[in-house]
Scaffold this motif. Structure first.
Motif, PDB file in Angstrom:
ATOM      1  N   VAL A 166      -9.073   1.464  -1.576  1.00 13.74           N
ATOM      2  CA  VAL A 166      -9.602   1.467  -0.218  1.00 13.74           C
ATOM      3  C   VAL A 166      -8.494   1.856   0.748  1.00 13.74           C
ATOM      4  CG1 VAL A 166     -11.380  -0.250  -0.708  1.00 13.74           C
ATOM      5  CG2 VAL A 166      -9.141  -1.003   0.037  1.00 13.74           C
ATOM      6  N   SER A 167      -8.892   2.401   1.871  1.00  5.50           N
ATOM      7  CA  SER A 167      -7.946   2.817   2.912  1.00  5.50           C
ATOM      8  C   SER A 167      -7.997   1.825   4.064  1.00  5.50           C
ATOM      9  CB  SER A 167      -8.292   4.218   3.419  1.00  5.50           C
ATOM     10  OG  SER A 167      -8.166   5.162   2.384  1.00  5.50           O
ATOM     11  N   LEU A 168      -6.814   1.365   4.503  1.00  8.41           N
ATOM     12  CA  LEU A 168      -6.731   0.481   5.658  1.00  8.41           C
ATOM     13  C   LEU A 168      -6.716   1.321   6.931  1.00  8.41           C
ATOM     14  CD1 LEU A 168      -4.076  -2.119   4.446  1.00  8.41           C
ATOM     15  CD2 LEU A 168      -6.552  -2.302   4.387  1.00  8.41           C
ATOM     16  N   PRO A 169      -7.215   0.772   8.044  1.00 11.39           N
ATOM     17  CA  PRO A 169      -7.197   1.515   9.310  1.00 11.39           C
ATOM     18  C   PRO A 169      -5.763   1.819   9.741  1.00 11.39           C
ATOM     19  CG  PRO A 169      -8.652  -0.390   9.441  1.00 11.39           C
ATOM     20  CD  PRO A 169      -7.863  -0.534   8.180  1.00 11.39           C
ATOM     21  N   PRO A 170      -5.579   2.842  10.567  1.00 11.26           N
ATOM     22  CA  PRO A 170      -4.226   3.170  11.042  1.00 11.26           C
ATOM     23  C   PRO A 170      -3.557   1.997  11.746  1.00 11.26           C
ATOM     24  CG  PRO A 170      -5.740   4.953  11.526  1.00 11.26           C
ATOM     25  CD  PRO A 170      -6.573   3.830  11.028  1.00 11.26           C
ATOM     26  N   GLY A 171      -4.349   1.129  12.397  1.00 13.75           N
ATOM     27  CA  GLY A 171      -3.773   0.000  13.114  1.00 13.75           C
ATOM     28  C   GLY A 171      -3.433  -1.170  12.231  1.00 13.75           C
ATOM     29  N   GLY A 172      -3.680  -1.085  10.944  1.00 13.25           N
ATOM     30  CA  GLY A 172      -3.353  -2.174  10.032  1.00 13.25           C
ATOM     31  C   GLY A 172      -4.531  -3.070   9.759  1.00 13.25           C
ATOM     32  N   ILE A 182      -2.994   3.793   5.066  1.00 14.82           N
ATOM     33  CA  ILE A 182      -2.460   3.537   3.740  1.00 14.82           C
ATOM     34  C   ILE A 182      -3.598   3.109   2.836  1.00 14.82           C
ATOM     35  CG2 ILE A 182      -0.149   2.916   4.563  1.00 14.82           C
ATOM     36  CD1 ILE A 182      -0.946  -0.004   4.277  1.00 14.82           C
ATOM     37  N   THR A 183      -3.425   3.355   1.541  1.00 16.40           N
ATOM     38  CA  THR A 183      -4.442   2.980   0.552  1.00 16.40           C
ATOM     39  C   THR A 183      -3.929   1.815  -0.268  1.00 16.40           C
ATOM     40  OG1 THR A 183      -3.566   4.601  -1.017  1.00 16.40           O
ATOM     41  CG2 THR A 183      -5.359   5.311   0.418  1.00 16.40           C
ATOM     42  N   VAL A 184      -4.848   0.885  -0.575  1.00 17.76           N
ATOM     43  CA  VAL A 184      -4.511  -0.300  -1.370  1.00 17.76           C
ATOM     44  C   VAL A 184      -5.599  -0.496  -2.417  1.00 17.76           C
ATOM     45  CG1 VAL A 184      -3.255  -1.404   0.530  1.00 17.76           C
ATOM     46  CG2 VAL A 184      -5.710  -1.831   0.232  1.00 17.76           C
ATOM     47  N   LEU A 185      -5.302  -1.317  -3.406  1.00 19.46           N
ATOM     48  CA  LEU A 185      -6.278  -1.688  -4.430  1.00 19.46           C
ATOM     49  C   LEU A 185      -6.808  -3.079  -4.120  1.00 19.46           C
ATOM     50  CD1 LEU A 185      -4.653  -0.466  -7.774  1.00 19.46           C
ATOM     51  CD2 LEU A 185      -6.508   0.589  -6.491  1.00 19.46           C
ATOM     52  N   CYS A 186      -8.130  -3.180  -4.039  1.00 22.78           N
ATOM     53  CA  CYS A 186      -8.740  -4.491  -3.794  1.00 22.78           C
ATOM     54  C   CYS A 186      -8.433  -5.394  -4.987  1.00 22.78           C
ATOM     55  CB  CYS A 186     -10.246  -4.335  -3.602  1.00 22.78           C
ATOM     56  SG  CYS A 186     -11.135  -5.913  -3.488  1.00 22.78           S
ATOM     57  N   PRO A 187      -7.910  -6.612  -4.766  1.00 22.49           N
ATOM     58  CA  PRO A 187      -7.582  -7.503  -5.885  1.00 22.49           C
ATOM     59  C   PRO A 187      -8.808  -8.057  -6.599  1.00 22.49           C
ATOM     60  CG  PRO A 187      -7.245  -8.618  -3.784  1.00 22.49           C
ATOM     61  CD  PRO A 187      -7.552  -7.196  -3.457  1.00 22.49           C
ATOM     62  N   LEU A 188      -9.999  -7.861  -6.031  1.00 20.82           N
ATOM     63  CA  LEU A 188     -11.211  -8.407  -6.647  1.00 20.82           C
ATOM     64  C   LEU A 188     -11.939  -7.392  -7.520  1.00 20.82           C
ATOM     65  CD1 LEU A 188     -12.616 -10.421  -3.605  1.00 20.82           C
ATOM     66  CD2 LEU A 188     -11.057 -11.182  -5.408  1.00 20.82           C
ATOM     67  N   GLY A 238       0.804  -1.209   0.000  1.00 19.37           N
ATOM     68  CA  GLY A 238       0.000   0.000   0.000  1.00 19.37           C
ATOM     69  C   GLY A 238       0.837   1.257   0.000  1.00 19.37           C
ATOM     70  N   GLU A 239       0.170   2.362  -0.381  1.00 21.24           N
ATOM     71  CA  GLU A 239       0.806   3.673  -0.414  1.00 21.24           C
ATOM     72  C   GLU A 239       0.177   4.555   0.658  1.00 21.24           C
ATOM     73  OE1 GLU A 239       0.214   5.220  -4.253  1.00 21.24           O
ATOM     74  OE2 GLU A 239       1.494   3.754  -5.275  1.00 21.24           O
ATOM     75  N   PRO A 240       0.912   5.554   1.156  1.00 15.98           N
ATOM     76  CA  PRO A 240       0.332   6.465   2.146  1.00 15.98           C
ATOM     77  C   PRO A 240      -0.921   7.121   1.595  1.00 15.98           C
ATOM     78  CG  PRO A 240       2.691   6.799   1.981  1.00 15.98           C
ATOM     79  CD  PRO A 240       2.314   5.862   0.864  1.00 15.98           C
ATOM     80  N   ALA A 241      -1.900   7.349   2.479  1.00 15.29           N
ATOM     81  CA  ALA A 241      -3.165   7.955   2.056  1.00 15.29           C
ATOM     82  C   ALA A 241      -2.954   9.392   1.621  1.00 15.29           C
ATOM     83  CB  ALA A 241      -4.184   7.894   3.201  1.00 15.29           C
ATOM     84  N   ARG A 242      -3.910   9.909   0.832  1.00 15.24           N
ATOM     85  CA  ARG A 242      -3.822  11.285   0.342  1.00 15.24           C
ATOM     86  C   ARG A 242      -3.977  12.266   1.487  1.00 15.24           C
ATOM     87  NH1 ARG A 242      -7.338   8.710  -3.303  1.00 15.24           N
ATOM     88  NH2 ARG A 242      -6.427   8.371  -5.364  1.00 15.24           N
ATOM     89  N   ALA A 243      -3.692  13.538   1.165  1.00 16.40           N
ATOM     90  CA  ALA A 243      -3.817  14.597   2.163  1.00 16.40           C
ATOM     91  C   ALA A 243      -5.251  14.682   2.637  1.00 16.40           C
ATOM     92  CB  ALA A 243      -3.381  15.935   1.567  1.00 16.40           C
ATOM     93  N   GLY A 244      -5.402  14.889   3.948  1.00 17.72           N
ATOM     94  CA  GLY A 244      -6.741  15.001   4.518  1.00 17.72           C
ATOM     95  C   GLY A 244      -7.184  13.752   5.242  1.00 17.72           C
ATOM     96  N   THR A 245      -6.478  12.578   5.074  1.00 17.29           N
ATOM     97  CA  THR A 245      -6.819  11.360   5.784  1.00 17.29           C
ATOM     98  C   THR A 245      -5.831  11.169   6.916  1.00 17.29           C
ATOM     99  OG1 THR A 245      -5.484  10.075   4.246  1.00 17.29           O
ATOM    100  CG2 THR A 245      -7.804  10.345   3.706  1.00 17.29           C
TER     101      THR A 245
END
Length: 547
Positions: free
Chosen positions: A78-84, A67-73, A55-62
């Motif tokens: 989507v953004s993952l919670p700060p705790g992973g 981090i943001t990832v692409l759903c493989p399906l 994943g990549e760091p989320a955009r400004a404002g989050t």
């Protein structure tokens, strides 16, 4: 984040649980604890960890740590919670689809549940549970419904107080809590039993579900229109190809070469239109797929999920449905089937022969058509007047040919039964002259439509003035000159001269200083007569002079 505490002998510790293991749709491996992404797709823990690493760091404002990832399906971002990934909610809907296994032997299917310790029991272990001294007093109930046979009945425990079951819901923090939480971190927060508030939150999800279902029906209709338009484009292209072949058969080699050139142009046009339709179709199909996924998941959650499971998952579900409902899309195909062949069009020379025939793809755009005329909004009673309509295509260029469906209506605003019948003349070059002669003065509403749609500036208000009033008097420098020195002659300007002259004269009081009309005093020769002044005492003394 709320975690489910494994019970003694539960699937997480002894390999029991669901009799048919859930398999991750990404890696196809069995998984006992799938986690739910914000796009409502579930993955196993190893796949989620791989996503988190990529994943990549989320955009400004989050959140800074998200981090943001692409759903493989579905390729949704989507953004993952700060705790992973560990803080993603469990997918209780998938966990509840299979049949619950025995928590003690992990072999048989559960037919009952101990209300004291919460363990799921097969027939053999249920009898043993009743015979043992420590558990003989426990109350064991039968699992009758599909909801009882799933994980829906399993108690959920507080992550902060592992011995306490989650039975309450904090209204201020919008999350389930235990009894210890309401006297600790949630002190003085309004709360209620989870069973009392689940109906309100479930109703809000149902409202979102109904809205999404309506959009699903609309998308299906749009996709059906696109399929129909694709067929119409192909049918129309084939029809035009037949016309081209018939026209080209009389010119032998030159016409055959010209025909091939036209067919290539037609094929390119057809491919262009189909590509645009396919692109729109793919985008809408993906949106429809996402909406169906959200609808199916929400329906399963509301049907088979427990009160707490609905409350835990409702946030991410509502967010996903609201996001899908906010996606804008066109309800019409992006292109039309307007493909025409004109055999009269000059096409230049081919092999030394003058050839005719061309593909016409210019379509009139009512929004680009304009109205022209000196007195477009003003007319006179019983006088023939008019204006010109200029038809343009979607690029703003003049059509250059006639034949369009033009409709003009002129209706009195105060007298609904009073209408003017206009005449529309097709000039054959993309312009149309509209002429009319109104019989009644007043305000009229003028509507100009091409192919049933208003053009630029339509509708507009037309002011019809009374019939032009001609001057009954004379346009003179003064009464003395125009009357030949008659003392009784008067002028509407009100001027008089010494010596008993009741009309105006050069250099005397009342003379306006320039030529004027004797009937109304206006100084413009081509003006409309306004009649004598409104002063009744003066008007009774005035007399128009006419030579």
């Amino acid at each position: 984040m709320i975690l489910e505490r494994p019970l003694a002998g539960c699937p997480a510790e002894r390999g029991g649980g669901m009799s048919s293991a859930w398999r991750c749709p990404a890696c196809a491996e069995p998984c006992a604890a799938p986690r739910l992404l914000p796009c409502l797709h579930s993955l196993c823990a190893p796949c989620l960890r791989r996503l988190g690493a990529l994943g990549e760091p989320a955009r400004a404002g989050t959140a800074a740590a998200a981090i943001t990832v692409l759903c493989p399906l579905c390729d949704a971002e989507v953004s993952l919670p700060p705790g992973g990934v560990g803080q993603l909610p469990p997918d209780y809907v998938e966990l509840g689809r299979g049949r619950l296994g025995c928590d003690l032997c992990a072999e048989g299917a559960a037919v009952g549940r101990c209300q004291t310790c919460g363990a799921a029991l097969c027939p053999f272990c249920r009898q043993a549970h009743r015979r043992q001294k420590k558990t003989a007093s426990h109350a064991v109930t039968e699992l009758e419904s599909s909801k009882d046979c799933s994980q829906a009945g399993r108690p959920l425990f507080c992550p902060s107080h592992p011995s306490e079951e989650l039975r309450l819901f904090c209204e201020q923090c919008d999350q389930p809590v235990c009894r210890d939480c309401v006297v600790d971190r949630h002190r003085q927060h309004p709360y209620d039993l989870a069973s009392n508030v689940v109906h309100r939150h479930g109703d809000s999800l149902r409202m979102l579900l109904e809205s999404t279902q309506q959009r699903v029906s609309t998308l299906e209709g749009v996709l059906s229109q696109i399929d129909g338009m694709g067929s119409a484009v192909r049918v129309r292209a084939e029809a035009v190809a037949t016309e081209i072949c018939l026209f080209a058969s009389g010119y032998v080699k030159a016409i055959e070469e010209h025909r091939d050139r036209l067919l290539k142009q037609l094929e390119d046009l057809k491919v262009q239109k189909e590509n645009l339709l396919q692109l729109q179709k793919a985008q809408l199909q993906q949106l429809l797929l996402d909406m169906r996924t959200g609808v199916e998941f929400t329906e399963r959650l509301l049907t088979s999920g427990s009160d707490l499971e609905i409350l835990i998952t409702k946030g991410v579900v509502a967010s996903r449905l609201a996001k899908l409902n906010s996606v804008a899309y066109s309800t019409r195909p992006s292109v039309d089937d307007n493909i025409q062949f004109s055999p009269q069009e000059r096409a230049g020379q081919c092999c030394g022969y003058e050839v005719y025939g061309a593909i016409l793809n210019k379509v009139v755009d009512p929004a680009k058509c304009t109205l022209h005329g000196e007195d477009l909004c003003i007319a006179r009673q019983n006088e023939l007047t008019g204006f010109t309509l200029l038809c343009n295509d979607t690029t703003g260029e003049q059509m250059g040919r006639g034949g369009e469906s033009v409709r003009v209506t002129i209706t009195h605003k105060d007298k609904k039964d009073c209408a003017v019948k206009p005449t529309v003349c097709d000039n054959g070059d993309g312009t149309y002259h509209v002429s009319y002669s109104p019989e009644e003065p007043g305000l009229y509403a003028v509507c100009v439509c091409v192919k049933g749609q208003h053009v630029q500036g339509s509708p507009f208000t037309l002011t019809v003035k009374n019939k032009f009033r001609k001057h009954p008097g004379v346009f003179h420098c003064c009464t003395f000159c125009s009357s030949g020195g008659q003392k009784a002659a008067r002028c509407a300007c009100g001027g008089t001269m010494p010596g008993g002259y009741q009309g105006c004269g050069h250099g005397h009081k009342g003379h306006p200083g320039c030529p004027h009309w004797s009937c109304c005093g206006q100084v413009t020769k081509s003006s409309e007569c306004l009649g004598p002044p409104n002063d009744s005492s003066q008007r009774s003394l005035l007399r128009t002079v006419a030579l």
